[in-house]
Motif scaffolding. Structure first.
Motif, mmCIF file in Angstrom:
data_model
loop_
_atom_site.group_PDB
_atom_site.id
_atom_site.type_symbol
_atom_site.label_atom_id
_atom_site.label_comp_id
_atom_site.label_asym_id
_atom_site.label_seq_id
_atom_site.Cartn_x
_atom_site.Cartn_y
_atom_site.Cartn_z
ATOM 1 N N LEU A 88 -3.674 7.937 6.356
ATOM 2 C CA LEU A 88 -3.511 7.575 5.282
ATOM 3 C C LEU A 88 -2.579 8.515 4.952
ATOM 4 N N PHE A 127 -0.851 -2.136 3.286
ATOM 5 C CA PHE A 127 -0.745 -2.312 1.944
ATOM 6 C C PHE A 127 -0.063 -3.320 1.155
ATOM 7 N N GLY A 148 -7.090 3.021 2.495
ATOM 8 C CA GLY A 148 -5.816 2.933 1.310
ATOM 9 C C GLY A 148 -6.178 2.427 -0.141
ATOM 10 N N MET A 149 -7.483 1.909 0.507
ATOM 11 C CA MET A 149 -8.091 0.603 -0.695
ATOM 12 C C MET A 149 -9.041 2.151 -1.826
ATOM 13 N N SER A 190 -0.536 -1.956 -6.659
ATOM 14 C CA SER A 190 -2.261 -0.949 -6.376
ATOM 15 C C SER A 190 -1.425 -0.110 -5.058
ATOM 16 N N ALA A 191 -0.680 0.068 -4.127
ATOM 17 C CA ALA A 191 -0.336 -0.036 -3.399
ATOM 18 C C ALA A 191 0.397 1.034 -2.940
ATOM 19 N N ALA A 199 -6.171 4.271 -3.443
ATOM 20 C CA ALA A 199 -6.309 3.625 -5.276
ATOM 21 C C ALA A 199 -7.344 3.160 -5.878
ATOM 22 N N PHE A 229 0.777 5.864 4.861
ATOM 23 C CA PHE A 229 1.173 5.430 3.070
ATOM 24 C C PHE A 229 1.932 4.196 2.288
ATOM 25 N N VAL A 284 -2.027 4.355 -2.691
ATOM 26 C CA VAL A 284 -2.892 5.091 -1.669
ATOM 27 C C VAL A 284 -2.865 5.919 -1.186
#
Length: 283
Positions: free
Chosen positions: A129, A138, A94-95, A144-145, A98, A133, A148
């Motif tokens: 993912l 997250f 996820g990072m 920022s979540a 993002a 999500f 993702v």
């Protein structure tokens, strides 16, 4: 050309989990702007290699990124933590998405066209993912979540289910922490909703490591949820074919007999283009 490795934990100012490995790094491959040529907007492809969550398969990493780079994408390879359970790999994936979206201008990317391609266990991580999500893990990303979720996914001979008889046991054992995490939570087919991104799925019928039924399960779940997908099953070919090229094969004569399966890349590119993932001039 831009080639760099990003420490995702440092970028998001998150301490590495004690249960994590040495993962959480993202390799970026992107073109720089060329004078006297119209400025381009590119889709992005995040490559998530397999390896049973025990190692990162090199043949499913950089060679795949370079192929998509050659096709007009900005490409990225995720080095996620191995030998560690959920939720660490999911957080790192996820990072990665993002980060790409937040740095879209730097890499010439349209932030609305960020896809992910996952192989084998990397396909399972891609599946998490695509379906999880909204997971609470997250929350550490703050605002920022919201970035993702990928905009499309490509499943390459993916591990989808945790069911006995169909799953890859090594993958299941590692990502579940030896069964500490409920298998049903980690079975991707159980988590598909109408909000999941479109998916391209391919597998080989001869795969004796990850049963082809895994791809049937995710396709069926997508059908029931009403989410667009494409499914391609090739008759011949073993597990871990990657691009099916001289660059990624094991050097045996048998590899040559399934070289035609490499058409999956062009099929995926055509499908992605229909969904808007293509090089565009910026007016």
């Amino acid at each position: 050309m831009i080639f760099e490795t990003v420490d995702l934990y440092a970028y998001f100012k998150i301490p590495r989990s004690g249960n994590g490995g040495e993962g959480g790094y993202l390799a970026a491959y992107a073109r720089t702007r060329v004078n006297n040529i119209a400025e381009k907007s590119r889709p992005a492809m995040l490559v998530i290699p397999g390896g049973g969550y025990g190692h990162i398969s090199a043949r499913e990493g950089e060679p795949v990124a370079l192929r998509f780079l050659a096709e007009g994408f900005s490409a990225f390879v995720l080095q996620y933590s191995v030998n560690t359970a959920y939720p660490v790999p999911l957080l790192e994936a996820g990072m990665a998405v993002a980060y790409i979206k937040e740095n879209a201008e730097k890499y010439g990317v349209d932030e609305n066209f960020v896809a992910a391609v996952g192989f084998s266990a990397g396909g399972h991580l891609t599946g998490m993912l695509a379906t999880m999500f909204g997971d609470e893990v997250f929350g550490v990303l703050g605002k920022s979540a919201r970035f993702v979720r990928p905009d499309a996914v490509v499943f390459s001979y993916p591990v989808i289910t945790m069911r006995d008889g169909l799953t890859h046991k090594g993958t299941r054992n590692t990502i579940s922490g030896g069964g500490k995490i409920d298998y049903s939570k980690l079975s991707i087919e159980n988590n598909v909703t109408k909000n999941c991104p479109p998916a391209f799925i391919w597998h080989t019928n001869e795969d004796n490591s990850v049963a082809v039924e895994n791809s049937f399960l995710i396709a069926s779940a997508y059908k029931k949820a009403g989410v667009p997908f494409a499914l391609h099953i090739f008759e011949k070919g073993w597990h871990g074919l990657s691009l099916c090229t001289e660059e990624t094969n094991s050097g045996t004569k048998e590899d040559l007999s399934v070289a035609h399966v490499g058409v999956w890349v062009n099929l995926a590119l055509d499908w992605l283009a229909v969904h808007g993932f293509k090089l565009k001039n910026i007016n």
